[in-house]
Design a protein around this motif. Sequence first.
Motif, PDB file in Angstrom:
ATOM      1  N   UNK A 102      30.593  86.958  52.034  1.00  0.00           N
ATOM      2  CA  UNK A 102      29.908  86.708  53.304  1.00  0.00           C
ATOM      3  C   UNK A 102      28.433  86.370  53.100  1.00  0.00           C
ATOM      4  N   UNK A 103      27.837  86.855  52.008  1.00  0.00           N
ATOM      5  CA  UNK A 103      26.468  86.434  51.692  1.00  0.00           C
ATOM      6  C   UNK A 103      26.464  84.938  51.386  1.00  0.00           C
ATOM      7  N   UNK A 104      27.461  84.514  50.631  1.00  0.00           N
ATOM      8  CA  UNK A 104      27.615  83.096  50.295  1.00  0.00           C
ATOM      9  C   UNK A 104      27.831  82.278  51.571  1.00  0.00           C
ATOM     10  N   UNK A 105      28.657  82.824  52.470  1.00  0.00           N
ATOM     11  CA  UNK A 105      28.905  82.141  53.745  1.00  0.00           C
ATOM     12  C   UNK A 105      27.600  81.980  54.518  1.00  0.00           C
ATOM     13  N   UNK A 106      26.761  83.019  54.463  1.00  0.00           N
ATOM     14  CA  UNK A 106      25.471  82.952  55.154  1.00  0.00           C
ATOM     15  C   UNK A 106      24.613  81.826  54.582  1.00  0.00           C
ATOM     16  N   UNK A 107      24.536  81.770  53.262  1.00  0.00           N
ATOM     17  CA  UNK A 107      23.723  80.731  52.606  1.00  0.00           C
ATOM     18  C   UNK A 107      24.211  79.350  53.036  1.00  0.00           C
ATOM     19  N   UNK A 108      25.521  79.162  53.035  1.00  0.00           N
ATOM     20  CA  UNK A 108      26.105  77.875  53.412  1.00  0.00           C
ATOM     21  C   UNK A 108      25.794  77.526  54.866  1.00  0.00           C
ATOM     22  N   UNK A 109      26.059  78.472  55.762  1.00  0.00           N
ATOM     23  CA  UNK A 109      25.824  78.205  57.181  1.00  0.00           C
ATOM     24  C   UNK A 109      24.347  77.942  57.450  1.00  0.00           C
ATOM     25  N   UNK A 110      23.473  78.732  56.812  1.00  0.00           N
ATOM     26  CA  UNK A 110      22.036  78.566  57.045  1.00  0.00           C
ATOM     27  C   UNK A 110      21.569  77.189  56.566  1.00  0.00           C
ATOM     28  N   UNK A 111      22.092  76.758  55.436  1.00  0.00           N
ATOM     29  CA  UNK A 111      21.723  75.446  54.889  1.00  0.00           C
ATOM     30  C   UNK A 111      22.026  74.351  55.916  1.00  0.00           C
ATOM     31  N   UNK A 112      23.225  74.390  56.487  1.00  0.00           N
ATOM     32  CA  UNK A 112      23.604  73.367  57.462  1.00  0.00           C
ATOM     33  C   UNK A 112      22.833  73.535  58.774  1.00  0.00           C
ATOM     34  N   UNK A 113      22.679  74.786  59.201  1.00  0.00           N
ATOM     35  CA  UNK A 113      22.007  75.032  60.481  1.00  0.00           C
ATOM     36  C   UNK A 113      20.535  74.636  60.407  1.00  0.00           C
ATOM     37  N   UNK A 114      19.929  74.860  59.245  1.00  0.00           N
ATOM     38  CA  UNK A 114      18.518  74.501  59.077  1.00  0.00           C
ATOM     39  C   UNK A 114      18.349  72.987  59.083  1.00  0.00           C
ATOM     40  N   UNK A 115      19.275  72.287  58.451  1.00  0.00           N
ATOM     41  CA  UNK A 115      19.228  70.825  58.466  1.00  0.00           C
ATOM     42  C   UNK A 115      19.382  70.312  59.897  1.00  0.00           C
ATOM     43  N   UNK A 116      20.299  70.935  60.632  1.00  0.00           N
ATOM     44  CA  UNK A 116      20.497  70.563  62.038  1.00  0.00           C
ATOM     45  C   UNK A 116      19.205  70.783  62.835  1.00  0.00           C
ATOM     46  N   UNK A 117      18.524  71.899  62.565  1.00  0.00           N
ATOM     47  CA  UNK A 117      17.272  72.190  63.280  1.00  0.00           C
ATOM     48  C   UNK A 117      16.261  71.070  63.029  1.00  0.00           C
ATOM     49  N   UNK A 118      16.186  70.605  61.791  1.00  0.00           N
ATOM     50  CA  UNK A 118      15.273  69.511  61.446  1.00  0.00           C
ATOM     51  C   UNK A 118      15.627  68.237  62.201  1.00  0.00           C
ATOM     52  N   UNK A 119      16.913  67.924  62.227  1.00  0.00           N
ATOM     53  CA  UNK A 119      17.370  66.707  62.915  1.00  0.00           C
ATOM     54  C   UNK A 119      17.074  66.777  64.409  1.00  0.00           C
ATOM     55  N   UNK A 120      17.346  67.959  65.000  1.00  0.00           N
ATOM     56  CA  UNK A 120      17.119  68.104  66.442  1.00  0.00           C
ATOM     57  C   UNK A 120      15.648  67.939  66.784  1.00  0.00           C
ATOM     58  N   UNK A 121      14.799  68.505  65.934  1.00  0.00           N
ATOM     59  CA  UNK A 121      13.347  68.413  66.129  1.00  0.00           C
ATOM     60  C   UNK A 121      12.907  66.955  66.080  1.00  0.00           C
ATOM     61  N   UNK A 122      13.412  66.252  65.081  1.00  0.00           N
ATOM     62  CA  UNK A 122      13.080  64.840  64.889  1.00  0.00           C
ATOM     63  C   UNK A 122      13.499  64.038  66.114  1.00  0.00           C
ATOM     64  N   UNK A 123      14.717  64.324  66.585  1.00  0.00           N
ATOM     65  CA  UNK A 123      15.278  63.583  67.701  1.00  0.00           C
ATOM     66  C   UNK A 123      14.450  63.809  68.970  1.00  0.00           C
ATOM     67  N   UNK A 124      14.055  65.083  69.152  1.00  0.00           N
ATOM     68  CA  UNK A 124      13.250  65.430  70.321  1.00  0.00           C
ATOM     69  C   UNK A 124      11.936  64.655  70.311  1.00  0.00           C
ATOM     70  N   UNK A 125      11.309  64.612  69.144  1.00  0.00           N
ATOM     71  CA  UNK A 125      10.047  63.888  68.998  1.00  0.00           C
ATOM     72  C   UNK A 125      10.228  62.414  69.321  1.00  0.00           C
ATOM     73  N   UNK A 126      11.286  61.837  68.784  1.00  0.00           N
ATOM     74  CA  UNK A 126      11.523  60.408  68.992  1.00  0.00           C
ATOM     75  C   UNK A 126      11.788  60.105  70.459  1.00  0.00           C
ATOM     76  N   UNK A 127      12.575  60.965  71.112  1.00  0.00           N
ATOM     77  CA  UNK A 127      12.893  60.739  72.521  1.00  0.00           C
ATOM     78  C   UNK A 127      11.633  60.818  73.376  1.00  0.00           C
ATOM     79  N   UNK A 128      10.792  61.805  73.088  1.00  0.00           N
ATOM     80  CA  UNK A 128       9.543  61.962  73.834  1.00  0.00           C
ATOM     81  C   UNK A 128       8.659  60.745  73.635  1.00  0.00           C
ATOM     82  N   UNK A 129       8.571  60.347  72.394  1.00  0.00           N
ATOM     83  CA  UNK A 129       7.739  59.210  72.066  1.00  0.00           C
ATOM     84  C   UNK A 129       8.224  57.962  72.781  1.00  0.00           C
ATOM     85  N   UNK A 130       9.535  57.813  72.811  1.00  0.00           N
ATOM     86  CA  UNK A 130      10.113  56.651  73.482  1.00  0.00           C
ATOM     87  C   UNK A 130       9.805  56.680  74.973  1.00  0.00           C
TER      88      UNK A 130
END
Lengths: 43, 154, 264
Positions: free
Chosen positions: C202-230
Amino acid sequence: MTDPGFVVAGYTITALVITAYAASLRARMRRADPTRSLRNRDG
Amino acid sequence: MHLRHGLARWWVLLGICAAAIAWLVVGGLASNIVYFRTASEAQADRVHDATHVFRLAGAVVPNSVQAVADGVDFQLTDGHVTIPVHHRGDPPELFRPGAPVVVEGHWDSPASSAFFASDRILIKHGSEYSPPPVPGQNAPANAGQANATQAARR
Amino acid sequence: MTGWRSRLGQLTDLATVGALGTLGYLALVVAPPDAVQGDAQRLMYLHVPVAWLAYLSFGVTALASLLYLVPATRSLRWDLLAGASAEIGVVFTGLTILLGSIWARPVWGVWWTWDARLVTTAVLFFLFLGYLALRQVPAAPHVRARRAAVAGLVAVTDVPVVHLSVIWWRTLHQQPTVLNPELNPQIHGVMATTLLWGVVAFTLLYVTLLRHRYRLAGLEEQREELLLHQAVLERRGIAADPLVPVLSDAQSLPDTQTLSEAQR
């Protein structure tokens, strides 16, 4: 002796929760893809 | 407008969470922080408690379990004080002589000879785990239940 | 994004699936049933590691919140990490309660009782659900991040309370088997190995999930910025192919005040 049905339920629910969460991450990742989302903002 | 709508939704969720926490802490935790009382404590508070509902913890005295028409009778002990208990309904699966249990209920009457009338038995198991002595069989649990059944038949 | 990093990522994904599969085999086939509880005790091999994962998630949220608040390490990346980890923690706190309930029914005889361990765990769930809601309330990035960091550090104080509740107060819930005050695990060999394997998986599962969730957080942030800018560009009357101006116009990004105006 306890009913093994509880064990089956517990392991099944855990598998479902993990799979569902992984699937939600995947879906949100696709939606957040900047090149996609900008082209059709309403979708 | 779309954003305003979204904003309200998050404040609502925040409010629900705050209310849930308040309900859990004030309604649940505060009145259950002493989850159970031992047989000795219950005996000492007997006059004060009268017939109010509380939880009582102890071990089921071996050979004291008797099936009766509407449930089961047994003795509960903390090693010093032993209290007769009458439970209405079927005891849970892991109920057996010697088992540590918590019973929910009240003294049947304010009299000092009254028994404890229980409407719920909870099994309080320890944090020790081991396989049964004979592989593939739950010898102690089965033996316990067999005793209980035998005692109940007598 | 290809290269050794994504290769390593794929490898962790696979290792996680393998470790969880092995846990299922150990817990359901290899480990013996418990002397008292019988088969129901097998739920421990999920309940304890899932609870551990939840603790770990909130611990990481607290650490990242702290790193955000300390001026020397202040970065919105810590804020994103804190949020990502907390979401995983909420999912697994919910699962801990669900599994505990399924284990309690055959062993204690009830699905739920007002025991200090159960109540403090439910409080933990709502504390971090509230934290996630707070993160969604719109504000300028650093305002939102500071607000979240403080809330995260407040909420995490419930984690030690949950863990020690069974020692501080009288509970129906048993005391920790491994991390007990005497540090003397009362658990038979194969069962102990299975439990340990569960914690690793389950520690391994945490590392895996966090890796994907953190990448998603980055993408969402980027998208929000782009939408606002647009949106800003559209208000200025610059109708555009969205991708081109955003990427070349980066220097002329309006300040946050203009952005929040555009939001309305």
